[in-house]
Design an enzyme around this catalytic site. Structure first.
Site, PDB file in Angstrom:
ATOM      1  N   GLU A  87      -0.985  -4.751   3.324  1.00 52.80           N
ATOM      2  CA  GLU A  87      -0.953  -3.730   4.375  1.00 52.80           C
ATOM      3  C   GLU A  87      -0.952  -4.329   5.777  1.00 52.80           C
ATOM      4  O   GLU A  87      -1.585  -5.350   6.038  1.00 52.80           O
ATOM      5  CB  GLU A  87      -2.090  -2.716   4.208  1.00 52.80           C
ATOM      6  N   SER A 107       0.835  -1.199   0.000  1.00 56.59           N
ATOM      7  CA  SER A 107       0.000   0.000   0.000  1.00 56.59           C
ATOM      8  C   SER A 107       0.874   1.254   0.000  1.00 56.59           C
ATOM      9  O   SER A 107       1.760   1.413   0.834  1.00 56.59           O
ATOM     10  CB  SER A 107      -0.894  -0.010   1.236  1.00 56.59           C
ATOM     11  N   GLY A 108       0.626   2.137  -0.964  1.00 60.38           N
ATOM     12  CA  GLY A 108       1.378   3.378  -1.057  1.00 60.38           C
ATOM     13  C   GLY A 108       2.609   3.287  -1.941  1.00 60.38           C
ATOM     14  O   GLY A 108       3.362   4.250  -2.077  1.00 60.38           O
ATOM     15  N   GLY A 159      -2.821  -2.854  -2.098  1.00 61.10           N
ATOM     16  CA  GLY A 159      -1.546  -3.484  -1.766  1.00 61.10           C
ATOM     17  C   GLY A 159      -1.545  -4.102  -0.384  1.00 61.10           C
ATOM     18  O   GLY A 159      -2.402  -3.796   0.464  1.00 61.10           O
ATOM     19  N   SER A 169      -5.651   5.650  -0.889  1.00 58.84           N
ATOM     20  CA  SER A 169      -5.503   4.196  -0.928  1.00 58.84           C
ATOM     21  C   SER A 169      -6.698   3.541  -1.629  1.00 58.84           C
ATOM     22  O   SER A 169      -7.855   3.845  -1.324  1.00 58.84           O
ATOM     23  CB  SER A 169      -5.382   3.682   0.507  1.00 58.84           C
ATOM     24  N   SER A 170      -6.412   2.631  -2.555  1.00 63.80           N
ATOM     25  CA  SER A 170      -7.490   1.893  -3.231  1.00 63.80           C
ATOM     26  C   SER A 170      -8.109   0.949  -2.205  1.00 63.80           C
ATOM     27  O   SER A 170      -7.412   0.146  -1.608  1.00 63.80           O
ATOM     28  CB  SER A 170      -6.940   1.050  -4.382  1.00 63.80           C
ATOM     29  N   THR A 174      -1.490   2.511  -8.264  1.00 66.58           N
ATOM     30  CA  THR A 174      -2.579   3.228  -8.935  1.00 66.58           C
ATOM     31  C   THR A 174      -2.010   4.320  -9.839  1.00 66.58           C
ATOM     32  O   THR A 174      -2.472   4.512 -10.963  1.00 66.58           O
ATOM     33  CB  THR A 174      -3.541   3.820  -7.881  1.00 66.58           C
ATOM     34  N   ASN A 197      -1.583   5.493   3.039  1.00 67.61           N
ATOM     35  CA  ASN A 197      -1.668   6.157   1.746  1.00 67.61           C
ATOM     36  C   ASN A 197      -2.878   7.088   1.740  1.00 67.61           C
ATOM     37  O   ASN A 197      -3.976   6.676   2.090  1.00 67.61           O
ATOM     38  CB  ASN A 197      -1.811   5.062   0.664  1.00 67.61           C
TER      39      ASN A 197
HETATM   40  P1  ATP Z   1      -2.740   1.274  -2.324  1.00 67.22           P
HETATM   41  O1  ATP Z   1      -2.399  -0.170  -2.313  1.00 67.22           O
HETATM   42  O2  ATP Z   1      -2.933   1.825  -0.947  1.00 67.22           O
HETATM   43  O3  ATP Z   1      -3.849   1.631  -3.243  1.00 67.22           O
HETATM   44  P2  ATP Z   1      -0.872   2.329  -4.309  1.00 67.22           P
HETATM   45  O4  ATP Z   1       0.274   1.414  -4.533  1.00 67.22           O
HETATM   46  O5  ATP Z   1      -1.957   2.323  -5.305  1.00 67.22           O
HETATM   47  O6  ATP Z   1      -1.420   2.068  -2.832  1.00 67.22           O
HETATM   48  P3  ATP Z   1      -0.602   5.067  -5.082  1.00 67.22           P
HETATM   49  O7  ATP Z   1      -1.921   5.581  -4.665  1.00 67.22           O
HETATM   50  O8  ATP Z   1      -0.376   4.798  -6.516  1.00 67.22           O
HETATM   51  O9  ATP Z   1      -0.255   3.802  -4.193  1.00 67.22           O
HETATM   52  O10 ATP Z   1       0.552   6.069  -4.612  1.00 67.22           O
HETATM   53  C1  ATP Z   1       0.523   6.716  -3.357  1.00 67.22           C
HETATM   54  C2  ATP Z   1       0.961   8.165  -3.497  1.00 67.22           C
HETATM   55  O11 ATP Z   1       2.348   8.207  -3.835  1.00 67.22           O
HETATM   56  C3  ATP Z   1       0.263   8.924  -4.614  1.00 67.22           C
HETATM   57  O12 ATP Z   1      -0.928   9.511  -4.180  1.00 67.22           O
HETATM   58  C4  ATP Z   1       1.305   9.965  -4.982  1.00 67.22           C
HETATM   59  O13 ATP Z   1       1.267  11.032  -4.087  1.00 67.22           O
HETATM   60  C5  ATP Z   1       2.624   9.242  -4.760  1.00 67.22           C
HETATM   61  N1  ATP Z   1       3.138   8.638  -6.017  1.00 67.22           N
HETATM   62  C6  ATP Z   1       3.083   7.363  -6.411  1.00 67.22           C
HETATM   63  N2  ATP Z   1       3.667   7.172  -7.614  1.00 67.22           N
HETATM   64  C7  ATP Z   1       4.127   8.375  -8.003  1.00 67.22           C
HETATM   65  C8  ATP Z   1       4.833   8.875  -9.144  1.00 67.22           C
HETATM   66  N3  ATP Z   1       5.199   8.076 -10.137  1.00 67.22           N
HETATM   67  N4  ATP Z   1       5.147  10.187  -9.188  1.00 67.22           N
HETATM   68  C9  ATP Z   1       4.797  11.016  -8.179  1.00 67.22           C
HETATM   69  N5  ATP Z   1       4.147  10.621  -7.065  1.00 67.22           N
HETATM   70  C10 ATP Z   1       3.804   9.324  -6.971  1.00 67.22           C
HETATM   71 MG    MG Z   2      -3.955   2.047  -5.221  1.00 63.94          MG
END
Ligand code: ATP
Ligand code: MG
Length: 714
Positions: free
Chosen positions: A408, A129-130, A406, A182-183, A134, A179
């Site tokens: 967690e 997660s994070g 992800g 977070s999805s 996404t 996050n």
């Molecule tokens: P979860 O499992 O909780 O959904 P996730 O893996 O989908 O987590 P994201 O929501 O994609 O995580 O990323 C978390 C945060 O990290 C985003 O909101 C953003 O602020 C930052 N982030 C992630 N990837 C990038 C990137 N390539 N460039 C800039 N910031 C990023």
């Molecule tokens: Mg996500």
């Protein structure tokens, strides 16, 4: 050699030289920016060297690195100027290894392979997660939206594909401690392409929304974004019509986490985006109104307070919240009031109403709020799918994007974390099967000499969770079948009896003295592939049963709100027939997903979280090393390094490239294997670059293939 063959050979040489030059250049720059493909790392077996390379690149804002065709991505936690039209143009149509690693390069490569081989693909994006899953999936979608051929019609599809994201995120994402976006649901999206490569449609499958969040949020967390967006951003008339105040703290369902406002989230502007997106995805004005009426009703439901009458039963006296729900959902006041304070029980020949206690009424109200939200979410996904559907029935190829919640671990982990972590366990198993296991098995069956690479197979944990009769899911379902007798604690005892000796499972009772100190009596601990997680059993049975009283359902069936009526149909299976439990439905949908994926060619993005504090520029060695380990990146590198990046059946390979050799063109008379031998001899493949198996040719490095492909284009 014929003139054409000579030209091809020269072009091939030139191309190879160029690639070698690029690689040399990247090797000279290695001290500063590291290596862009771990396959070139020396020594490639050293985890420390792996980490050094990742860190070096991270500090240079180079967040992407390859392991062959797998993309490793480290979350920069800051905006980088690498996602724009100019960058997309640079990566479009260029071979993978000729430019610095990028998510666009992967997207482009998948797209071109799909085009040239007319087959289906999927991109598995994983990480905790994070870690940035996404975001990665959005970047890929944006790349396709911009780079694919466009016409007015296609632009329309493109806009809908892109705008489905903010809508689903508003309803399905939330701030957690891990996050801020977070999805809280799993998402698999197929993007459909026609023969010319135009994106002509899409389809989304969603997985288990964490709907308990609607009625309860832990400290430091929020409810789903849409609630705050509506309250903060909703137009004055709309709020008046919905009976809402522009103040999140007025709503019980929005205040439990104590952080309605988050500095990095702009609910007001997100609201505008969602509003616009809804109209482009073809939600009519009336559907949008009904949707907001539902969201507001959930907030009003949360504010309904019950009082005890003389006999201790729940009553509702002139309750504001209830009036609003009644008005917004078009349910007569009396009917709603009765539905919220009574349940229907079947006596011998008739139905009787039995009043709820106050606690029971609160429980039933929350169950109703969760059901309303969860079912509306499913309706939303269906509605988006209608808008993305491609009406043309001609053959299409697809690229699937998998972006799921992800792994967690919180201080307190419950049923939701159990489901999420189990899902990640299954995805890791899929990754292992498709890469480490099948790859090595294939070398064996093809008779390619091979030194096996050992790896940790998490199958043992998947089985612990889902094995028939004795797996945790079976035991949980079994307890759910004994209402009145079973409790969360009997479930725990059952697990202790049945799987007590399993190396990946322990509890307070089973643990040794030292470990026991870290466990409460109601806890069980699983040693997941990604680390230990302690789950508190409280609420497992209840959440798995997901009981909704019939009275609540029947009240909803009388609603004038068309979405609600659709979500609570009269034809719903009789409550006497036992519906599948939540975790079993989830297990089955994951098995279906695995089947969908197995039928496609796989590509991987492995996302890494650099620190727990969501900080830019901070690379926590311990945290990253742990992820590198459990994501199986070292093993993947070993297999890649020693193995072959590309393989094709002789027939397919010959068919595609036979024009490059005068002896194989136009028709080769011998076997396909002999034809391929003749072809590669002619093209001058070096002996260590390829191996010939029983039915396939194996090519060590993609650059050899790209060079061949380029020659083919001459
Ligand atoms: P979860 O499992 O909780 O959904 P996730 O893996 O989908 O987590 P994201 O929501 O994609 O995580 O990323 C978390 C945060 O990290 C985003 O909101 C953003 O602020 C930052 N982030 C992630 N990837 C990038 C990137 N390539 N460039 C800039 N910031 C990023
Ligand atoms: Mg996500």
């Amino acid at each position: 050699m014929t003139h054409m063959a000579l030209e091809v050979k020269e072009s091939l040489d030139e191309r190879c030289n160029q690639i070698l030059k690029n690689m040399e250049a990247s090797l000279t720059a290695r001290d500063r920016v590291g290596i862009q493909d771990f396959v070139l790392l020396d020594p490639y077996t050293s985890e420390t060297a792996f980490l050094d390379n990742l860190r070096k690149r991270f500090h240079e804002n180079l967040i992407y690195t390859y392991i062959g065709t797998l993309l490793v991505s480290v979350n920069p936690y800051k905006e980088l100027d690498i996602y724009n039209k100019k960058q997309m143009d640079i990566y479009m149509g260029v071979n993978f290894f000729e430019l610095p690693p990028h998510i666009y390069a992967l997207a482009d490569n998948v797209f071109r392979t799909m085009q040239s081989e007319s087959n289906n693909h999927f991109i598995l994006i994983s990480g905790e997660s994070g870690a940035g899953k996404t975001e990665a999936s959005k970047k890929i979608l944006q790349f396709y939206a911009v780079s694919c051929p466009s016409t007015e019609l296609l632009n329309n599809v493109r806009d809908r594909l892109l705008l489905s994201n903010p809508v689903l995120e508003a309803f399905g994402n939330a701030k957690t401690l891990k996050n801020n976006n977070s999805s809280r649901f799993g998402k698999y999206m197929d993007i459909q392409f026609d023969h010319q490569g135009g994106a002509v449609g899409g389809h989304i499958l969603s997985y288990l929304l964490e709907k308990s969040r609607v009625v309860h949020q832990n400290h430091g967390e929020r409810n789903f974004h849409i609630f705050y967006q509506l309250v903060e951003g909703g137009e004055e008339d709309l709020l008046r019509w919905l009976g809402l105040e522009r103040n999140c703290t007025k709503y019980n369902f929005l205040v439990q986490g104590g952080c309605a406002k988050v500095s990095s989230i702009n609910d007001k502007s997100d609201w505008k985006t969602v509003r616009k997106a809804l109209s482009i995805i073809e939600f009519s004005e009336s559907e949008t109104e009904q949707l907001f009426a539902i969201i507001a009703s959930v907030l009003h439901l949360g504010n309904i307070k019950f009082e005890a009458n003389g006999q201790g039963y729940a009553t509702l006296n002139n309750n504001q919240g209830m009036h609003w729900v009644s008005k917004l959902l078009g349910i007569p006041n009396q009917v709603l009031q009765q539905g919220l304070t009574h349940r229907k029980i079947e006596a011998k020949t008739e139905e009787v109403l039995s009043p709820f206690s106050v606690d029971h009424a609160v429980y039933a109200r929350d169950a109703l709020a969760k059901a309303i939200y969860g079912r509306t979410f499913n309706w939303l996904v269906n509605k988006i799918n209608e808008s993305l559907a491609n009406k043309d029935s001609s053959r299409k190829t697809v690229i699937g994007l998998l972006d799921i919640y992800g792994f967690e671990v919180f201080n307190l982990n419950s049923f939701e974390q159990f489901c999420i972590n189990y899902c990640n366990e299954k995805l890791q198993q899929l990754f292992i099967q498709l890469t480490l296991k099948s790859e090595q098995e294939e070398y064996e069956t093809e008779g390619i000499e091979w030194e096996p690479v050992p790896y940790f197979n998490n199958k043992i944990i998947c089985e612990l969770v889902e094995e028939k009769f004795r797996g945790i899911i079976s035991l949980l379902d079994e307890e759910c079948l004994r209402p009145g007798e079973a409790t969360d604690l009997t479930f725990l005892e059952k697990m202790e009896e049945e799987i007590g000796g399993h190396p990946h499972f322990t509890t307070h009772k089973l643990a040794d003295k030292k470990t026991r100190k870290t466990l409460e009596r109601g806890d069980f601990r699983l040693l997941h592939y990604a680390g230990e997680v302690t789950y508190c059993v409280v609420g497992f049975l209840d959440k798995n049963n997901d009981l909704l009283y019939r009275s609540g359902k029947e009240v909803m069936q009388q609603s004038k709100n068309a979405i609600i009526r659709h979500c609570f149909p009269f034809t719903e299976p009789d409550s006497k027939r036992r519906p599948e439990t939540v975790v079993t439905q989830f297990k089955n949908s994951l098995a279906d997903l695995a089947e969908i994926l197995m039928a496609k060619e796989a590509w991987y993005v492995r996302c890494i979280k650099p620190n727990e504090a969501k900080q830019p520029g901070h690379f926590d060695d311990v945290l990253v090393r742990h992820q590198v380990k459990y994501l199986g990146l070292m093993e993947h590198l070993r297999v890649r390094r020693a193995g072959f990046a590309y393989r094709r059946k002789y027939e397919i390979f010959l068919q595609r490239y036979k024009a490059l050799c005068p002896e194989t063109w136009p028709n080769w008379k011998g076997t396909a294997a002999e034809g391929v031998q003749c072809l590669i001899k002619h093209l001058g493949f070096k002996p260590d670059e390829y191996k010939l198996g029983r039915t396939k040719i194996f090519i060590r490095h993609p650059r050899t293939l790209f060079a061949t492909e380029d020659a083919f284009q001459v």
